[in-house]
Design an enzyme around this catalytic site. Structure first.
Site, PDB file in Angstrom:
ATOM      1  N   GLY A  25      -8.431   7.489  -5.204  1.00 32.23           N
ATOM      2  CA  GLY A  25      -7.715   7.931  -6.399  1.00 32.23           C
ATOM      3  C   GLY A  25      -6.555   8.859  -6.068  1.00 32.23           C
ATOM      4  O   GLY A  25      -6.110   8.927  -4.920  1.00 32.23           O
TER       5      GLY A  25
ATOM      6  N   LEU B 127      -3.454   8.473  -7.001  1.00 33.23           N
ATOM      7  CA  LEU B 127      -2.624   7.435  -6.390  1.00 33.23           C
ATOM      8  C   LEU B 127      -1.155   7.827  -6.315  1.00 33.23           C
ATOM      9  O   LEU B 127      -0.625   8.481  -7.217  1.00 33.23           O
ATOM     10  CB  LEU B 127      -2.772   6.130  -7.187  1.00 33.23           C
ATOM     11  CG  LEU B 127      -4.199   5.596  -7.308  1.00 33.23           C
ATOM     12  CD1 LEU B 127      -4.196   4.259  -8.036  1.00 33.23           C
ATOM     13  CD2 LEU B 127      -4.867   5.450  -5.946  1.00 33.23           C
TER      14      LEU B 127
ATOM     15  N   HIS C  76      -0.173   3.851  -2.222  1.00 36.29           N
ATOM     16  CA  HIS C  76      -1.262   3.004  -2.746  1.00 36.29           C
ATOM     17  C   HIS C  76      -0.687   1.814  -3.513  1.00 36.29           C
ATOM     18  O   HIS C  76      -1.200   0.694  -3.417  1.00 36.29           O
ATOM     19  CB  HIS C  76      -2.147   3.811  -3.707  1.00 36.29           C
ATOM     20  CG  HIS C  76      -2.905   4.930  -3.062  1.00 36.29           C
ATOM     21  ND1 HIS C  76      -2.648   6.250  -3.333  1.00 36.29           N
ATOM     22  CD2 HIS C  76      -3.929   4.922  -2.172  1.00 36.29           C
ATOM     23  CE1 HIS C  76      -3.486   7.014  -2.635  1.00 36.29           C
ATOM     24  NE2 HIS C  76      -4.264   6.236  -1.925  1.00 36.29           N
TER      25      HIS C  76
ATOM     26  N   GLN D 149     -17.769  11.057   3.621  1.00 42.40           N
ATOM     27  CA  GLN D 149     -16.742  11.254   4.651  1.00 42.40           C
ATOM     28  C   GLN D 149     -16.172  12.670   4.657  1.00 42.40           C
ATOM     29  O   GLN D 149     -15.199  12.947   5.342  1.00 42.40           O
ATOM     30  CB  GLN D 149     -15.638  10.200   4.528  1.00 42.40           C
ATOM     31  CG  GLN D 149     -14.772  10.305   3.284  1.00 42.40           C
ATOM     32  CD  GLN D 149     -13.884   9.073   3.108  1.00 42.40           C
ATOM     33  OE1 GLN D 149     -14.365   7.982   2.828  1.00 42.40           O
ATOM     34  NE2 GLN D 149     -12.595   9.222   3.300  1.00 42.40           N
TER      35      GLN D 149
END
Ligand code: PAF
Length: 249
Positions: A39, A41, A45, A69
């Site tokens: 997200g 963005l 992207h 992560q």
């Protein structure tokens, strides 16, 4: 398949809905590309979506800030999020489906399987600063590849080590998907676009524009830890290490 202004962008939250949508496209003989994102963005992207549309009839964007992560000291809680804005951008870009699951859909209670990596994931680049990172990426990416059943996966060359890791992941686990690397989108001053660039605003931010001098298309990785103070290390193919900057994160 571009349906122009009439195109509606469907948002799904479960793997079952995602699979149902892809199965309908498959019955119509259509190919599918997936763009995995966390997200927040930016144009980088949207370029991945545009490249996906060149290769496949249908494009899925996934929006999921993957806790696996992030290390405990990193910026999971501060990671930028703007789902409404992201969806508007994806709609304009011609994306067909957004998969934006809650954490419990991806990691339900009792989840116990993690992908563990060697090879490019242990190249001594970003992995040496973020030892947890690529196993977490590989686990979510494997799940997204398998859940979407896409033909193509679009990844930015900005995260070059990640690109190599996911290519190897798909090959090693025989996931039938082609991983496509897409050139880095840059700000006017040359800085690679990133959802985290927001944290580089403010006094002294212009120093970051020196990054692309080092990272420009050669096999160079920019390794930034996400602790309170972020040492920026540039490591070249020949093994040289250049401390780039120290900046509050
Ligand atoms: O590059 C990212 O945004 C993330 O690492 C990814 C590939 C979406 C996995 O969470």
């Amino acid at each position: 398949v571009r349906d122009g202004a009439a195109m509606s962008l469907r948002i799904v939250r479960t793997v079952a809905e995602l699979r149902g949508a892809v199965a309908r496209w498959r019955r119509a003989g259509q190919s599918v590309a997936v763009v995995p994102t966390m997200g927040a963005l930016h144009d980088g992207h949207l370029r991945l979506v545009a490249e996906g549309l060149k290769r496949a009839d249908r494009v899925i964007a996934t929006i999921f800030v993957n806790p696996a992560q992030f290390a405990a000291h990193e910026d999971l809680g501060r990671y930028p999020s703007d789902e409404v804005g992201d969806i508007a951008k994806l709609k304009r870009a011609g994306c067909h489906l957004v998969f934006a699951p809650p954490v419990a859909e991806i990691y339900p209670a009792g989840f116990a399987t993690t992908v563990r990596l060697a090879g490019p994931a242990k190249a001594g680049l970003e992995d040496s600063h973020r030892p947890h990172f690529f196993d977490g990426v590989a686990t979510i990416v494997a799940k997204l590849f398998i859940s979407s059943g896409a033909d193509f996966a679009m990844f930015g060359e900005k995260d070059y080590q990640q690109l190599l890791v996911v290519r190897k992941l798909a090959a090693d686990l025989a996931i039938p998907i082609t991983v496509i690397g897409v050139a880095t989108e840059r700000e006017a001053d040359g800085l690679a676009m990133s959802s985290r660039n927001f944290s580089m605003n403010g006094p002294g931010a212009s120093g970051w524009a020196s990054m692309p001098i080092f990272s420009n298309r050669s096999f160079v990785s920019v390794c930034a830890s996400t602790s309170a103070v972020s040492p920026l290390i540039l490591r070249t193919r020949s093994g040289g290490v250049v401390p780039g900057a120290i900046r509050p994160y």
